[in-house]
Motif scaffolding. Structure first.
Motif, PDB file in Angstrom:
ATOM      1  N   ALA A   1      16.335  10.806 -16.642  1.00 49.17           N
ATOM      2  CA  ALA A   1      16.474  12.062 -16.087  1.00 49.17           C
ATOM      3  C   ALA A   1      14.983  12.404 -15.523  1.00 49.17           C
ATOM      4  O   ALA A   1      14.809  13.198 -14.512  1.00 49.17           O
ATOM      5  N   LEU A   2      13.691  12.103 -16.127  1.00 47.10           N
ATOM      6  CA  LEU A   2      12.411  12.548 -15.879  1.00 47.10           C
ATOM      7  C   LEU A   2      12.249  11.806 -14.373  1.00 47.10           C
ATOM      8  O   LEU A   2      11.514  12.667 -13.477  1.00 47.10           O
ATOM      9  N   VAL A   3      12.631  10.519 -14.207  1.00 42.19           N
ATOM     10  CA  VAL A   3      12.393   9.800 -12.976  1.00 42.19           C
ATOM     11  C   VAL A   3      13.205  10.462 -11.833  1.00 42.19           C
ATOM     12  O   VAL A   3      12.629  10.718 -10.875  1.00 42.19           O
ATOM     13  N   ILE A   4      14.363  10.713 -12.280  1.00 42.92           N
ATOM     14  CA  ILE A   4      15.249  11.423 -10.942  1.00 42.92           C
ATOM     15  C   ILE A   4      14.694  12.559 -10.515  1.00 42.92           C
ATOM     16  O   ILE A   4      14.721  13.116  -9.683  1.00 42.92           O
ATOM     17  N   GLY A   5      14.379  13.582 -11.487  1.00 41.86           N
ATOM     18  CA  GLY A   5      14.024  14.912 -11.206  1.00 41.86           C
ATOM     19  C   GLY A   5      12.584  14.964 -10.543  1.00 41.86           C
ATOM     20  O   GLY A   5      12.508  15.455  -9.618  1.00 41.86           O
ATOM     21  N   ILE A   6      11.513  13.897 -10.747  1.00 37.03           N
ATOM     22  CA  ILE A   6      10.465  13.835 -10.032  1.00 37.03           C
ATOM     23  C   ILE A   6      10.542  13.473  -8.858  1.00 37.03           C
ATOM     24  O   ILE A   6       9.847  13.879  -7.748  1.00 37.03           O
ATOM     25  N   ILE A   7      11.415  12.231  -8.685  1.00 38.79           N
ATOM     26  CA  ILE A   7      11.594  12.026  -7.276  1.00 38.79           C
ATOM     27  C   ILE A   7      12.131  12.851  -6.281  1.00 38.79           C
ATOM     28  O   ILE A   7      11.677  12.911  -4.956  1.00 38.79           O
ATOM     29  N   GLY A   8      13.297  13.497  -6.756  1.00 39.44           N
ATOM     30  CA  GLY A   8      13.737  14.708  -6.006  1.00 39.44           C
ATOM     31  C   GLY A   8      13.005  15.721  -5.642  1.00 39.44           C
ATOM     32  O   GLY A   8      13.137  16.226  -4.461  1.00 39.44           O
ATOM     33  N   CYS A   9      12.329  16.147  -6.545  1.00 37.59           N
ATOM     34  CA  CYS A   9      11.242  17.317  -6.217  1.00 37.59           C
ATOM     35  C   CYS A   9      10.329  16.875  -5.433  1.00 37.59           C
ATOM     36  O   CYS A   9       9.692  17.545  -4.370  1.00 37.59           O
TER      37      CYS A   9
ATOM     38  N   ARG B   1       1.503   6.843  -6.707  1.00 40.31           N
ATOM     39  CA  ARG B   1       0.517   7.577  -6.981  1.00 40.31           C
ATOM     40  C   ARG B   1       0.935   9.088  -6.966  1.00 40.31           C
ATOM     41  O   ARG B   1       0.649  10.010  -7.629  1.00 40.31           O
ATOM     42  N   GLU B   2       1.785   9.434  -5.804  1.00 35.28           N
ATOM     43  CA  GLU B   2       2.282  10.721  -5.572  1.00 35.28           C
ATOM     44  C   GLU B   2       3.340  11.342  -6.836  1.00 35.28           C
ATOM     45  O   GLU B   2       3.205  12.385  -7.333  1.00 35.28           O
ATOM     46  N   LEU B   3       4.232  10.203  -7.365  1.00 35.98           N
ATOM     47  CA  LEU B   3       4.923  10.591  -8.291  1.00 35.98           C
ATOM     48  C   LEU B   3       4.214  10.936  -9.291  1.00 35.98           C
ATOM     49  O   LEU B   3       4.626  11.634 -10.287  1.00 35.98           O
ATOM     50  N   ALA B   4       3.260  10.098  -9.727  1.00 36.56           N
ATOM     51  CA  ALA B   4       2.408  10.500 -10.947  1.00 36.56           C
ATOM     52  C   ALA B   4       1.759  11.741 -11.043  1.00 36.56           C
ATOM     53  O   ALA B   4       1.573  12.669 -11.730  1.00 36.56           O
ATOM     54  N   GLU B   5       1.395  12.013  -9.632  1.00 44.14           N
ATOM     55  CA  GLU B   5       0.743  13.579  -9.529  1.00 44.14           C
ATOM     56  C   GLU B   5       2.036  14.438  -9.829  1.00 44.14           C
ATOM     57  O   GLU B   5       1.692  15.446 -10.452  1.00 44.14           O
TER      58      GLU B   5
ATOM     59  N   ALA C   1      10.476  14.359  -3.018  1.00 44.68           N
ATOM     60  CA  ALA C   1      11.069  14.361  -1.671  1.00 44.68           C
ATOM     61  C   ALA C   1      11.226  15.686  -1.110  1.00 44.68           C
ATOM     62  O   ALA C   1      11.002  15.742   0.147  1.00 44.68           O
ATOM     63  N   GLY C   2      11.753  16.562  -1.832  1.00 42.47           N
ATOM     64  CA  GLY C   2      11.834  17.929  -1.337  1.00 42.47           C
ATOM     65  C   GLY C   2      10.609  18.437  -0.714  1.00 42.47           C
ATOM     66  O   GLY C   2      10.530  19.268   0.125  1.00 42.47           O
ATOM     67  N   MET C   3       9.407  18.486  -1.572  1.00 45.47           N
ATOM     68  CA  MET C   3       8.235  18.743  -1.230  1.00 45.47           C
ATOM     69  C   MET C   3       7.688  18.248  -0.051  1.00 45.47           C
ATOM     70  O   MET C   3       6.841  18.520   0.931  1.00 45.47           O
ATOM     71  N   LYS C   4       8.160  16.912   0.477  1.00 43.92           N
ATOM     72  CA  LYS C   4       7.711  16.159   1.568  1.00 43.92           C
ATOM     73  C   LYS C   4       8.215  16.665   2.950  1.00 43.92           C
ATOM     74  O   LYS C   4       8.180  15.957   3.916  1.00 43.92           O
ATOM     75  N   VAL C   5       9.298  17.448   2.777  1.00 44.57           N
ATOM     76  CA  VAL C   5      10.224  17.655   3.846  1.00 44.57           C
ATOM     77  C   VAL C   5       9.130  18.697   4.999  1.00 44.57           C
ATOM     78  O   VAL C   5       8.568  19.384   4.791  1.00 44.57           O
ATOM     79  N   GLY C   6       9.538  18.039   6.067  1.00 48.48           N
ATOM     80  CA  GLY C   6       8.794  18.900   7.252  1.00 48.48           C
ATOM     81  C   GLY C   6       9.413  20.220   7.825  1.00 48.48           C
ATOM     82  O   GLY C   6      10.251  20.698   7.005  1.00 48.48           O
TER      83      GLY C   6
ATOM     84  N   VAL D   1       0.935  -1.266  -0.246  1.00 45.61           N
ATOM     85  CA  VAL D   1      -0.122  -0.014   0.025  1.00 45.61           C
ATOM     86  C   VAL D   1       0.783   1.217   0.015  1.00 45.61           C
ATOM     87  O   VAL D   1       0.403   2.287  -0.781  1.00 45.61           O
ATOM     88  N   ALA D   2       1.936   1.193   0.891  1.00 48.16           N
ATOM     89  CA  ALA D   2       2.794   2.333   1.054  1.00 48.16           C
ATOM     90  C   ALA D   2       3.526   2.621  -0.440  1.00 48.16           C
ATOM     91  O   ALA D   2       3.774   3.761  -0.882  1.00 48.16           O
ATOM     92  N   ALA D   3       3.903   1.503  -1.210  1.00 51.77           N
ATOM     93  CA  ALA D   3       4.522   1.648  -2.402  1.00 51.77           C
ATOM     94  C   ALA D   3       3.477   2.157  -3.418  1.00 51.77           C
ATOM     95  O   ALA D   3       3.813   3.087  -4.406  1.00 51.77           O
ATOM     96  N   LEU D   4       2.326   1.836  -3.679  1.00 53.27           N
ATOM     97  CA  LEU D   4       1.060   2.219  -4.284  1.00 53.27           C
ATOM     98  C   LEU D   4       0.960   3.700  -4.179  1.00 53.27           C
ATOM     99  O   LEU D   4       0.743   4.611  -5.038  1.00 53.27           O
ATOM    100  N   VAL D   5       0.971   4.324  -2.957  1.00 51.49           N
ATOM    101  CA  VAL D   5       0.775   5.445  -2.557  1.00 51.49           C
ATOM    102  C   VAL D   5       1.966   6.494  -2.918  1.00 51.49           C
ATOM    103  O   VAL D   5       1.544   7.613  -3.334  1.00 51.49           O
ATOM    104  N   PHE D   6       3.001   6.027  -2.786  1.00 55.86           N
ATOM    105  CA  PHE D   6       4.284   6.511  -3.549  1.00 55.86           C
ATOM    106  C   PHE D   6       4.286   6.634  -4.979  1.00 55.86           C
ATOM    107  O   PHE D   6       4.548   7.968  -5.518  1.00 55.86           O
TER     108      PHE D   6
END
Length: 364
Positions: A312-320, A119-123, A322-327, A112-117
């Motif tokens: 490149a697209l995958v690396i950039g999306i994952i990095g951005c 989904r967030e990357l697709a967003e 994760a940055g938006m998820k910082v508390g 479930v956590a992987a599917l949520v992740f």
């Protein structure tokens, strides 16, 4: 501290089947208890003149251990009952089910956590594409200066490490290939091994891994620090779209620079392989070049470089993402940065495997 008065003294005497206590049993006199008080089955307490909450707590613990408390008057018994009722009780341990059920539960939560992740990357992928379409429709809103800056940071500054890595990979391939193929008198096939491995797989894959470790962490740290200082909230308050300002230039810079870094890695890997083949096998650079052009199809170059924009697209999306998820704290920044690097490298390897299967199926 004043001297201990008579009513602050505690007297302990051996009694019939237990221990008799008289005097004051308080927090000050508890240290005077003999060692036998911890194991006595019966405590005769009719001689107590004073009892405070600390001593009542001690008696409650002895009662819970099975000791019998005799001789307490009504007030002392009431105090003991109050302390006993106020003593915190440990939460009951939940009943544990079978081990297989725990394993299935843990596996389900991970899925479930992987599917949520995903989904967030697709967003975030959709947000990047929407920002790109907006920039195409309204070029004046696109920040060209930011794009150039991030191209320099993610591309130009990564050239030395990418070139060195690819050069050494070419050297290693040539050396290992020479040591194995020499046994069969097939030294000339080292050229095919180096050219196909570097152009098709290793050049772009290792370049993407280096960029994933280097740029994914940088994206997470830069956006995450802005998130910590509430600068992104300030952007939204001022009517500035963070996707246009932060996500689009960074991801687009990776999409532009990673294929160029892949070409540099291919050239450096072939150069390293050619030099080692010359030293180890005596294959001259002209012979290496002729063999590579004659036996290596251009499709290998196309297959290798076609992966670069996707990486490149995958690396950039994952990095951005994760940055938006910082508390709000630095601990979350470090955790998200580490998670972004791991996820980006893992995604690059998985996508490369999927590409390999796809190209094998279509005959490339």
């Amino acid at each position: 501290m004043t001297d201990m008065t008579q009513d602050q003294k505690l007297i302990a005497e051996d009694g019939a089947g237990g221990l008799r206590l008289s005097g004051a049993l308080t927090v000050w006199t508890l240290p005077q208890l003999p060692a036998a008080a911890a194991t006595a089955p019966v405590l005769e307490l009719s001689g107590l003149t004073r009892l405070d909450t600390a001593a009542a707590w001690y008696l409650a613990q002895r009662s819970a251990e099975g000791a019998r408390l005799d001789g307490l008057d009504a007030d002392q018994r009431k105090l003991l009952d109050t302390v006993t009722a106020a003593t915190p009780k440990p939460d009951p341990q939940p009943a544990t089910g079978p081990r297989w059920r725990e394993i299935l539960d843990m596996f389900g939560r991970k899925v479930v956590a992987a599917l949520v992740f995903l989904r967030e990357l697709a967003e975030y992928l959709g947000r990047f594409l929407a920002a790109l379409a907006r920039a195409i429709r309204h070029p004046s809103q696109f920040r060209l200066t930011s794009l150039v800056y991030h191209c320099q940071e993610t591309g130009l500054r990564a050239v030395p490490i990418v070139a060195l890595m690819a050069f050494l990979i070419g050297v290693v391939l040539a050396f290992q290939g020479a040591s194995q193929l020499t046994q069969f008198g097939a030294q000339i096939f080292v050229v095919d091994l180096i050219s196909i491995a570097v152009l098709r797989e290793l050049g772009i894959l290792l370049t993407a891994i280096i960029v994933a470790g280097r740029s994914a962490s940088a994206l997470t740290a830069s956006i995450g620090s802005m998130k910590m200082h509430e600068e992104i909230d300030a952007m939204r308050t001022l009517g500035i779209d963070p996707d246009m300002v932060l996500v689009l230039p960074r991801v687009l810079a990776l999409v532009i620079t990673l294929p160029i870094l892949g070409l540099i890695a291919d050239a450096a890997g072939l150069l390293g392989g050619a030099i080692m083949s010359w030293i180890e096998l005596g294959i001259s650079p002209s012979m290496f070049r002729y063999r590579m052009i004659a036996e290596t199809d251009v499709s290998h170059v196309i297959v290798g470089l076609s992966k670069a924009p996707v990486f490149a697209l995958v690396i950039g999306i994952i990095g951005c993402h994760a940055g938006m998820k910082v508390g709000k704290d630095a601990e979350s920044l470090g955790a998200e940065t580490s998670r972004a690097v791991v996820n980006a490298i893992f995604a690059v390897i998985v996508i490369d495997a999927l590409f390999s299967v796809f190209f094998a199926e279509v005959g490339l």
